[in-house]
Every structure is written in structure tokens, then in C-alpha cells.
Design a protein around this motif. Structure first.
Motif, PDB file in Angstrom:
ATOM      1  N   SER A   6       9.142   2.571   0.746  1.00 43.60           N
ATOM      2  CA  SER A   6       8.056   1.307   0.716  1.00 43.60           C
ATOM      3  C   SER A   6       6.883   1.919   1.383  1.00 43.60           C
ATOM      4  O   SER A   6       5.824   1.990   0.885  1.00 43.60           O
ATOM      5  CB  SER A   6       8.596   0.132   1.260  1.00 43.60           C
ATOM      6  OG  SER A   6       7.610  -0.771   1.292  1.00 43.60           O
ATOM      7  N   CYS A   9       5.314   4.674  -0.537  1.00 44.51           N
ATOM      8  CA  CYS A   9       4.444   4.364  -1.727  1.00 44.51           C
ATOM      9  C   CYS A   9       3.127   3.588  -1.321  1.00 44.51           C
ATOM     10  O   CYS A   9       2.186   3.512  -1.857  1.00 44.51           O
ATOM     11  CB  CYS A   9       5.301   2.975  -2.548  1.00 44.51           C
ATOM     12  SG  CYS A   9       6.606   3.981  -3.457  1.00 44.51           S
ATOM     13  N   ASP A  10       3.254   2.759  -0.022  1.00 44.85           N
ATOM     14  CA  ASP A  10       1.871   2.160   0.463  1.00 44.85           C
ATOM     15  C   ASP A  10       0.981   3.141   1.032  1.00 44.85           C
ATOM     16  O   ASP A  10      -0.249   2.828   0.700  1.00 44.85           O
ATOM     17  CB  ASP A  10       2.390   1.244   1.723  1.00 44.85           C
ATOM     18  CG  ASP A  10       3.407   0.235   1.358  1.00 44.85           C
ATOM     19  OD1 ASP A  10       3.388   0.024   0.217  1.00 44.85           O
ATOM     20  OD2 ASP A  10       3.963  -0.223   2.380  1.00 44.85           O
ATOM     21  N   ARG A  13      -0.483   4.446  -2.733  1.00 47.50           N
ATOM     22  CA  ARG A  13      -1.279   3.369  -3.328  1.00 47.50           C
ATOM     23  C   ARG A  13      -1.789   2.402  -2.335  1.00 47.50           C
ATOM     24  O   ARG A  13      -1.098   1.977  -1.460  1.00 47.50           O
ATOM     25  CB  ARG A  13      -0.639   2.684  -4.414  1.00 47.50           C
ATOM     26  CG  ARG A  13       0.492   1.778  -4.167  1.00 47.50           C
ATOM     27  CD  ARG A  13       1.185   0.744  -5.190  1.00 47.50           C
ATOM     28  NE  ARG A  13       2.516   0.512  -5.138  1.00 47.50           N
ATOM     29  CZ  ARG A  13       2.987  -0.340  -4.070  1.00 47.50           C
ATOM     30  NH1 ARG A  13       2.086  -0.579  -3.205  1.00 47.50           N
ATOM     31  NH2 ARG A  13       4.159  -0.599  -4.389  1.00 47.50           N
ATOM     32  N   MET A  15      -2.876  -0.719  -0.255  1.00 55.38           N
ATOM     33  CA  MET A  15      -2.113  -2.126  -0.177  1.00 55.38           C
ATOM     34  C   MET A  15      -3.394  -3.230  -0.185  1.00 55.38           C
ATOM     35  O   MET A  15      -4.491  -2.746   0.546  1.00 55.38           O
ATOM     36  CB  MET A  15      -1.525  -2.248   0.800  1.00 55.38           C
ATOM     37  CG  MET A  15      -0.107  -1.868   0.682  1.00 55.38           C
ATOM     38  SD  MET A  15       1.073  -1.866   2.087  1.00 55.38           S
ATOM     39  CE  MET A  15       1.420  -3.612   1.839  1.00 55.38           C
ATOM     40  N   ARG A  16      -3.486  -4.280  -0.810  1.00 57.04           N
ATOM     41  CA  ARG A  16      -4.265  -5.328  -0.406  1.00 57.04           C
ATOM     42  C   ARG A  16      -3.603  -6.346   0.558  1.00 57.04           C
ATOM     43  O   ARG A  16      -2.737  -6.728   0.464  1.00 57.04           O
ATOM     44  CB  ARG A  16      -4.558  -6.020  -1.690  1.00 57.04           C
ATOM     45  CG  ARG A  16      -5.305  -5.392  -2.959  1.00 57.04           C
ATOM     46  CD  ARG A  16      -5.590  -6.465  -3.993  1.00 57.04           C
ATOM     47  NE  ARG A  16      -6.186  -5.418  -4.892  1.00 57.04           N
ATOM     48  CZ  ARG A  16      -6.888  -5.989  -6.165  1.00 57.04           C
ATOM     49  NH1 ARG A  16      -6.752  -7.094  -6.264  1.00 57.04           N
ATOM     50  NH2 ARG A  16      -7.393  -4.990  -6.905  1.00 57.04           N
ATOM     51  N   SER A  18      -2.707  -9.278   2.788  1.00 55.95           N
ATOM     52  CA  SER A  18      -2.240 -10.479   2.411  1.00 55.95           C
ATOM     53  C   SER A  18      -2.358 -11.365   3.885  1.00 55.95           C
ATOM     54  O   SER A  18      -1.132 -11.538   4.680  1.00 55.95           O
ATOM     55  CB  SER A  18      -1.093 -10.659   1.762  1.00 55.95           C
ATOM     56  OG  SER A  18      -0.589 -11.599   1.484  1.00 55.95           O
ATOM     57  N   ASP A  60      -2.102  -9.603   8.279  1.00 56.08           N
ATOM     58  CA  ASP A  60      -1.427  -9.529   7.513  1.00 56.08           C
ATOM     59  C   ASP A  60       0.021  -8.712   8.257  1.00 56.08           C
ATOM     60  O   ASP A  60       0.065  -7.648   8.563  1.00 56.08           O
ATOM     61  CB  ASP A  60      -1.709  -8.030   6.353  1.00 56.08           C
ATOM     62  CG  ASP A  60      -0.540  -7.860   5.017  1.00 56.08           C
ATOM     63  OD1 ASP A  60       0.579  -7.842   5.628  1.00 56.08           O
ATOM     64  OD2 ASP A  60      -1.220  -7.475   4.038  1.00 56.08           O
ATOM     65  N   LEU A  63       1.444  -5.158   7.019  1.00 56.59           N
ATOM     66  CA  LEU A  63       0.653  -4.103   7.539  1.00 56.59           C
ATOM     67  C   LEU A  63       0.588  -3.690   8.864  1.00 56.59           C
ATOM     68  O   LEU A  63       0.610  -2.717   9.487  1.00 56.59           O
ATOM     69  CB  LEU A  63      -0.905  -3.994   6.812  1.00 56.59           C
ATOM     70  CG  LEU A  63      -1.141  -4.130   5.380  1.00 56.59           C
ATOM     71  CD1 LEU A  63      -2.611  -4.386   5.181  1.00 56.59           C
ATOM     72  CD2 LEU A  63      -0.804  -2.919   4.882  1.00 56.59           C
ATOM     73  N   GLN A  66       3.800  -2.103   9.868  1.00 52.59           N
ATOM     74  CA  GLN A  66       3.891  -0.810   9.415  1.00 52.59           C
ATOM     75  C   GLN A  66       2.822  -0.033  10.418  1.00 52.59           C
ATOM     76  O   GLN A  66       3.306   1.141  10.812  1.00 52.59           O
ATOM     77  CB  GLN A  66       3.400  -0.503   7.827  1.00 52.59           C
ATOM     78  CG  GLN A  66       3.295   0.747   7.413  1.00 52.59           C
ATOM     79  CD  GLN A  66       2.448   0.986   6.135  1.00 52.59           C
ATOM     80  OE1 GLN A  66       2.061  -0.228   5.451  1.00 52.59           O
ATOM     81  NE2 GLN A  66       2.582   2.033   5.502  1.00 52.59           N
TER      82      GLN A  66
END
Length: 72
Positions: A6, A9-10, A13, A15-16, A18, A60, A63, A66
Motif C-alpha cells: 500500500s 502504491c501511495d 500515485r 493520494m488525496r 481525507s 488525514d 497520511l 505513513q
């Protein structure tokens, strides 16, 4: 393994964010508990102290979690 994939992948691409109203005491308690468990697997001891009066703020959580893993 799922978390590692994950994270990869983040990075690939964007991330938006949230944003959610988050109790930072609960957030850090959960995160530190996870880190303590992971640290034990590698023979380390993770010690932490949290202020009892951390605010509730809009973040978020995914985020921030992470980002903290990357810093650690």
C-alpha cells in the motif's frame, strides 16, 4: 506485506488527503502501541510518553501514520 504494498502504491500515485477530526491522544496511543509491537520483533524496546492534553485536530490519519513510519 499489505501495508508495504500500500505504501509503495501511495508513492507511485498521489493520494488525496481525507481530513478527519482526530483525537491525537487516541491516534498516538494506537500508533505507538503498533510500533512497540513491531520493535519487539526485532529485539528493540520502544518507549514513549504522551501529553494527556493533546488536541483534537483535522488530519488525514493514514497520511500521518505513513509519514511517521517513514521518519521512524
Amino acid at each position: 506485506m499489505e501495508n508495504v504494498l500500500s505504501d509503495i502504491c501511495d508513492v507511485i500515485r498521489p493520494m488525496r488527503p481525507s481530513y478527519k477530526l482526530t483525537d491525537m491522544n487516541a491516534f498516538f496511543q494506537s500508533w505507538c502501541s503498533t510500533v512497540r509491537t513491531e520493535a519487539r520483533f526485532v529485539g528493540a524496546n520502544f518507549v514513549y510518553w504522551l501529553d494527556d492534553d493533546l488536541p483534537t485536530i483535522f488530519i488525514d490519519p493514514l497520511l500521518i501514520r505513513q509519514a511517521l513510519w517513514h521518519i521512524l
